[in-house]
Every structure is written in structure tokens, then in C-alpha cells.
Design a protein around this motif. Structure first.
Motif, PDB file in Angstrom:
ATOM      1  N   THR A  91       0.831  -1.200   0.000  1.00  0.00           N
ATOM      2  CA  THR A  91       0.000   0.000   0.000  1.00  0.00           C
ATOM      3  C   THR A  91       0.870   1.256   0.000  1.00  0.00           C
ATOM      4  OG1 THR A  91      -1.679  -1.210   1.253  1.00  0.00           O
ATOM      5  CG2 THR A  91      -1.889   1.180   1.164  1.00  0.00           C
ATOM      6  N   ARG A  92       1.905   1.259   0.842  1.00  0.00           N
ATOM      7  CA  ARG A  92       2.799   2.426   0.891  1.00  0.00           C
ATOM      8  C   ARG A  92       3.489   2.641  -0.450  1.00  0.00           C
ATOM      9  NH1 ARG A  92       7.965   1.897   1.712  1.00  0.00           N
ATOM     10  NH2 ARG A  92       7.728   0.005   2.987  1.00  0.00           N
ATOM     11  N   THR A  93       3.980   1.548  -1.057  1.00  0.00           N
ATOM     12  CA  THR A  93       4.662   1.667  -2.347  1.00  0.00           C
ATOM     13  C   THR A  93       3.737   2.253  -3.400  1.00  0.00           C
ATOM     14  OG1 THR A  93       6.125  -0.185  -1.846  1.00  0.00           O
ATOM     15  CG2 THR A  93       5.835   0.374  -4.171  1.00  0.00           C
ATOM     16  N   TRP A  94       2.480   1.781  -3.419  1.00  0.00           N
ATOM     17  CA  TRP A  94       1.510   2.305  -4.375  1.00  0.00           C
ATOM     18  C   TRP A  94       1.294   3.796  -4.170  1.00  0.00           C
ATOM     19  CZ3 TRP A  94      -0.881   2.593  -8.669  1.00  0.00           C
ATOM     20  CH2 TRP A  94      -2.101   3.262  -8.785  1.00  0.00           C
ATOM     21  N   HIS A  95       1.110   4.214  -2.932  1.00  0.00           N
ATOM     22  CA  HIS A  95       0.858   5.623  -2.650  1.00  0.00           C
ATOM     23  C   HIS A  95       2.066   6.489  -2.987  1.00  0.00           C
ATOM     24  CE1 HIS A  95      -2.989   5.686  -0.087  1.00  0.00           C
ATOM     25  NE2 HIS A  95      -2.926   4.516  -0.688  1.00  0.00           N
ATOM     26  N   GLU A  96       3.258   6.025  -2.651  1.00  0.00           N
ATOM     27  CA  GLU A  96       4.455   6.809  -2.943  1.00  0.00           C
ATOM     28  C   GLU A  96       4.671   6.930  -4.446  1.00  0.00           C
ATOM     29  OE1 GLU A  96       7.036   5.778   1.110  1.00  0.00           O
ATOM     30  OE2 GLU A  96       7.540   4.817  -0.803  1.00  0.00           O
ATOM     31  N   THR A  97       4.437   5.857  -5.171  1.00  0.00           N
ATOM     32  CA  THR A  97       4.628   5.875  -6.625  1.00  0.00           C
ATOM     33  C   THR A  97       3.696   6.868  -7.296  1.00  0.00           C
ATOM     34  OG1 THR A  97       5.343   3.555  -6.634  1.00  0.00           O
ATOM     35  CG2 THR A  97       4.575   4.468  -8.728  1.00  0.00           C
ATOM     36  N   GLU A  98       2.453   6.938  -6.821  1.00  0.00           N
ATOM     37  CA  GLU A  98       1.448   7.796  -7.426  1.00  0.00           C
ATOM     38  C   GLU A  98       1.361   9.179  -6.786  1.00  0.00           C
ATOM     39  OE1 GLU A  98      -0.668   7.091 -10.140  1.00  0.00           O
ATOM     40  OE2 GLU A  98       0.805   5.474 -10.364  1.00  0.00           O
ATOM     41  N   GLY A  99       2.176   9.450  -5.770  1.00  0.00           N
ATOM     42  CA  GLY A  99       2.122  10.748  -5.103  1.00  0.00           C
ATOM     43  C   GLY A  99       0.829  10.979  -4.356  1.00  0.00           C
ATOM     44  N   LEU A 100       0.289   9.915  -3.750  1.00  0.00           N
ATOM     45  CA  LEU A 100      -0.986   9.973  -3.038  1.00  0.00           C
ATOM     46  C   LEU A 100      -0.772  10.246  -1.551  1.00  0.00           C
ATOM     47  CD1 LEU A 100      -2.600   6.899  -4.824  1.00  0.00           C
ATOM     48  CD2 LEU A 100      -3.230   9.303  -5.153  1.00  0.00           C
ATOM     49  N   PRO A 101      -1.810  10.648  -0.828  1.00  0.00           N
ATOM     50  CA  PRO A 101      -1.664  10.899   0.614  1.00  0.00           C
ATOM     51  C   PRO A 101      -1.215   9.650   1.368  1.00  0.00           C
ATOM     52  CG  PRO A 101      -3.735  11.788  -0.205  1.00  0.00           C
ATOM     53  CD  PRO A 101      -3.167  10.948  -1.312  1.00  0.00           C
ATOM     54  N   ALA A 102      -0.758   9.861   2.592  1.00  0.00           N
ATOM     55  CA  ALA A 102      -0.370   8.735   3.442  1.00  0.00           C
ATOM     56  C   ALA A 102      -1.535   7.761   3.569  1.00  0.00           C
ATOM     57  CB  ALA A 102       0.055   9.228   4.816  1.00  0.00           C
ATOM     58  N   PRO A 103      -1.234   6.447   3.592  1.00  0.00           N
ATOM     59  CA  PRO A 103      -2.304   5.435   3.527  1.00  0.00           C
ATOM     60  C   PRO A 103      -2.998   5.154   4.849  1.00  0.00           C
ATOM     61  CG  PRO A 103      -0.191   4.360   3.548  1.00  0.00           C
ATOM     62  CD  PRO A 103       0.094   5.828   3.529  1.00  0.00           C
ATOM     63  N   GLY A 104      -3.444   6.189   5.535  1.00  0.00           N
ATOM     64  CA  GLY A 104      -4.245   5.938   6.712  1.00  0.00           C
ATOM     65  C   GLY A 104      -3.881   6.785   7.912  1.00  0.00           C
ATOM     66  N   PHE A 105      -4.611   6.496   9.008  1.00  0.00           N
ATOM     67  CA  PHE A 105      -4.429   7.215  10.268  1.00  0.00           C
ATOM     68  C   PHE A 105      -4.309   6.204  11.396  1.00  0.00           C
ATOM     69  CE2 PHE A 105      -6.635   9.993   7.391  1.00  0.00           C
ATOM     70  CZ  PHE A 105      -6.079  11.244   7.605  1.00  0.00           C
ATOM     71  N   LEU A 106      -3.605   6.611  12.436  1.00  0.00           N
ATOM     72  CA  LEU A 106      -3.492   5.743  13.612  1.00  0.00           C
ATOM     73  C   LEU A 106      -3.796   6.541  14.864  1.00  0.00           C
ATOM     74  CD1 LEU A 106      -0.650   6.414  15.290  1.00  0.00           C
ATOM     75  CD2 LEU A 106       0.366   5.156  13.404  1.00  0.00           C
ATOM     76  N   ILE A 107      -4.204   5.817  15.899  1.00  0.00           N
ATOM     77  CA  ILE A 107      -4.312   6.350  17.255  1.00  0.00           C
ATOM     78  C   ILE A 107      -3.154   5.761  18.037  1.00  0.00           C
ATOM     79  CG2 ILE A 107      -5.678   6.387  19.370  1.00  0.00           C
ATOM     80  CD1 ILE A 107      -7.053   7.972  17.268  1.00  0.00           C
ATOM     81  N   GLU A 108      -2.414   6.602  18.708  1.00  0.00           N
ATOM     82  CA  GLU A 108      -1.307   6.095  19.521  1.00  0.00           C
ATOM     83  C   GLU A 108      -1.394   6.651  20.922  1.00  0.00           C
ATOM     84  OE1 GLU A 108       2.417   7.147  17.810  1.00  0.00           O
ATOM     85  OE2 GLU A 108       2.078   9.304  17.906  1.00  0.00           O
ATOM     86  N   ASP A 109      -0.981   5.828  21.853  1.00  0.00           N
ATOM     87  CA  ASP A 109      -0.898   6.209  23.255  1.00  0.00           C
ATOM     88  C   ASP A 109       0.586   6.276  23.588  1.00  0.00           C
ATOM     89  OD1 ASP A 109      -1.073   6.626  25.939  1.00  0.00           O
ATOM     90  OD2 ASP A 109      -2.387   4.937  26.369  1.00  0.00           O
ATOM     91  N   GLY A 110       1.090   7.492  23.719  1.00  0.00           N
ATOM     92  CA  GLY A 110       2.530   7.634  23.792  1.00  0.00           C
ATOM     93  C   GLY A 110       3.112   7.296  22.431  1.00  0.00           C
ATOM     94  N   ASP A 111       3.958   6.280  22.387  1.00  0.00           N
ATOM     95  CA  ASP A 111       4.508   5.839  21.104  1.00  0.00           C
ATOM     96  C   ASP A 111       3.998   4.456  20.717  1.00  0.00           C
ATOM     97  OD1 ASP A 111       5.760   4.391  23.043  1.00  0.00           O
ATOM     98  OD2 ASP A 111       7.810   4.785  22.366  1.00  0.00           O
ATOM     99  N   VAL A 112       2.893   4.010  21.342  1.00  0.00           N
ATOM    100  CA  VAL A 112       2.343   2.685  21.076  1.00  0.00           C
ATOM    101  C   VAL A 112       1.078   2.811  20.229  1.00  0.00           C
ATOM    102  CG1 VAL A 112       1.380   0.594  22.104  1.00  0.00           C
ATOM    103  CG2 VAL A 112       3.261   1.800  23.243  1.00  0.00           C
ATOM    104  N   PRO A 113       1.009   2.193  19.033  1.00  0.00           N
ATOM    105  CA  PRO A 113      -0.210   2.252  18.228  1.00  0.00           C
ATOM    106  C   PRO A 113      -1.314   1.413  18.859  1.00  0.00           C
ATOM    107  CG  PRO A 113       1.393   0.806  17.185  1.00  0.00           C
ATOM    108  CD  PRO A 113       2.090   1.436  18.354  1.00  0.00           C
ATOM    109  N   VAL A 114      -2.492   2.019  19.011  1.00  0.00           N
ATOM    110  CA  VAL A 114      -3.625   1.314  19.630  1.00  0.00           C
ATOM    111  C   VAL A 114      -4.873   1.349  18.746  1.00  0.00           C
ATOM    112  CG1 VAL A 114      -2.804   1.668  21.990  1.00  0.00           C
ATOM    113  CG2 VAL A 114      -4.272   3.400  20.907  1.00  0.00           C
ATOM    114  N   GLY A 115      -4.802   2.025  17.619  1.00  0.00           N
ATOM    115  CA  GLY A 115      -5.927   2.077  16.698  1.00  0.00           C
ATOM    116  C   GLY A 115      -5.448   2.428  15.303  1.00  0.00           C
TER     117      GLY A 115
END
Length: 295
Positions: A60-84
Motif C-alpha cells: 500500500t505504501r509503495t503504491w501511494h508513494e509511486t502515485e504521489g498519493l496521501p499517506a495510507p491511513g491514520f493511527l491512534i497512539e498512546d505515547g509511542d504505542v499504536p492502539v488504533g
């Protein structure tokens, strides 16, 4: 693989079960997040391993970078730990976005709307949700999405009576080919899809399929066919070509039975939802999780 749902039932209780540091925030996904997100997604959607999720995120990242598209999503993090997490898979030009793999750890589910709000900001974009769990359908509809498929056809195209056309890996010389469709085929082959050309009346019609496994049975899921594809004339050729790839069963979104495609229409199965100015048609899941994730 089930995607775009808060997978409460399948979540494993972890040390991230409740906010710990008081520094919960939502931000865009960055490349360095992939390792932690692959573990998080494997807990939420265990049908795919952490290694498998790592590969899906990298594609997914490679596809987005190749096409100049936005970052492939959003995350929720608590401190530096991804939780969503909520993935956003964009089509070329950034006019269509597939929301996928919405998951939050237990104790952080109240932040789910924060992810959705971040992803749905642009009203000029058409957003897709193509693999929702049944219990999330009312939630999705309350968010403004509407169902645009009537069900799915489970077909055995090898049984089609028509013998016209030929399912070819490449269109023969002299056949008329739409340049945009040729590019679509090339890009989806790079994602791991099976792509064929069926030539009718001198024109090459592309058909793109993702390999899936349903109850241990290899299946071809239709990712793309041109609008108005005449299955009565090309189903047999497509069936023979798919059989060479070890794929006998075909799944295709449809509003009802597809003339010329032998199989059974299953109403209400595998519903697809959309929100935005251009609701897609059945037969076009190009540049979505179906193409990039495969399974």
C-alpha cells in the motif's frame, strides 16, 4: 479478510487495554509505523499474520508513494504505542478512497470516531467501505454511506456455453485497446492480480481478478471489468483462462444474476458501501484492498 470494522470480538486483551500515558493522539501513518501496525492489525484481523499484514502495508505504501498519493491511513497512539488504525487506500488522482481495516484495542474504542472524522474530511472524494462486518452496517449507514451492490454471484464460468472470444494474457496485435485500461491492467498485475483480455469484435476487454481463499478453496474475485462487458460471449473464454491459473470459482458483485455467467446469485452477501459524489458501479474494485491485499 474482514476489514473496516471495529473488531471487538476478535481483539486480544493486551497491555494496551486502557489509556496509560494520557497522551493519546491521532495522526497520519508514516513508514516507520508499519512494524507496530502489522502486529496491531494481526490482533484485530487474525486471518492474516503479522508478516502478511507487513507485506500488505508495504504494498500500500509503495503504491501511494509511486502515485504521489496521501499517506495510507491514520493511527491512534498512546505515547509511542499504536492502539488504533484506519487505512485509507487511494485510487489514482485522489478522487476515490477505500477505508479499510478499522480497528482499535479494547479500552480505546471511544476514539473510533476520531479516526473516521480524520479520514472523511474531503467532501469531494468518494469513500468506499467494501468489507464491513454485519454488525457495523447500521454504523456505516449512519455515517452517510449507502449500499450500492445487491449481492454477489458465485459462478463457474468454465461451464458457460459460449465459445467465442479468447482469454489472453495480452491482447493480440491489431485489437483495439484503451490506453487507460492497459495501464490499469499493468498496475494491478504488479499488485499480484490475475489479468486477462477477452477480444470481441476486434476490441480487447480487460478483466482483472484477485486471488482469494474461501473455505480453503482458491477463488477469483472480480476486481475490474469494463462497463457493459458481455458475459454471454466471453464467460467461457474467461473460465478456461482462469482454470489455467487454478481458479474455477468466480465471485462478482452484481445487482442480480449475470446473464451468461453460470452460477448462483446470493442476495445481500458481501455488501459494498460508498459515500460521495460518484458512487461506483458493480465490477469496479480497482485500486482497493481487494486488489492490494488479495486474501
Amino acid at each position: 479478510m474482514s476489514a473496516a470494522t471495529v473488531a471487538a470480538a476478535s481483539a486480544t486483551k493486551t497491555e494496551a487495554a486502557s489509556p496509560r500515558r494520557g497522551t493519546v493522539r491521532c495522526r497520519r501513518i508514516a513508514p516507520h509505523d508499519e512494524s507496530g501496525l502489522s502486529l496491531l492489525l494481526a490482533r484485530g484481523f487474525p486471518a492474516l499474520s503479522a508478516a502478511g499484514w507487513g507485506q500488505a502495508l508495504a504494498r500500500t505504501r509503495t503504491w501511494h508513494e509511486t502515485e504521489g498519493l496521501p499517506a495510507p491511513g491514520f493511527l491512534i497512539e498512546d505515547g509511542d504505542v499504536p492502539v488504533g488504525v484506519l487505512l485509507t487506500i487511494w485510487s489514482p488522482g485522489g478522487t476515490r478512497c477505500n477505508l479499510s481495516s478499522w480497528y482499535l484495542e479494547e479500552g480505546y474504542r471511544r476514539y473510533g470516531q476520531m479516526l473516521v472524522s480524520a479520514a472523511l474530511r474531503d467532501r469531494s472524494v468518494t469513500y468506499l467501505n467494501i468489507s464491513p462486518e454485519r454488525h457495523t452496517w447500521p454504523i456505516i449507514e449512519a455515517q452517510g454511506f449507502r449500499r450500492y451492490t445487491g449481492g454477489v454471484v458465485a459462478a463457474l464460468p468454465l461451464l458457460a456455453l459460449g465459445r467465442r472470444g479468447a482469454g489472453e494474457e495480452e491482447p493480440p496485435a491489431g485489437a483495439a485497446v484503451d490506453p487507460a485500461e492497459r495501464l490499469l491492467v499493468e498496475q494491478h498485475r504488479a499488485m499480484g492480480c490475475v489479468a486477462l483480455w477477452c477480444v470481441l469484435d476486434g476490441r480487447a476487454h480487460p478483466l482483472v481478478f484477485a486471488r482469494r481463499t474461501v473455505r480453503r478453496l482458491p477463488v477469483a474475485q472480480l476486481v475490474y471489468c469494463a462497463e457493459g462487458t458481455d458475459w454471454r460471449r466471453c464467460a467461457g473464454a474467461v473460465g478456461r483462462a482462469l482454470a489455467r491459473h487454478g481458479l474455477l470459482v468466480l465471485l462478482a458483485d452484481a445487482p442480480g444474476p449475470i446473464p451468461g455467467l453460470p452460477g448462483r446469485f446470493l442476495p445481500g452477501r458481501m455488501p459494498k458501501y460508498a459515500r460521495g459524489p460518484e458512487i461506483p458501479r458493480c465490477g469496479d474494485l480497482s485500486y482497493t484492498e481487494t486488489a492490494i491485499f488479495g486474501t
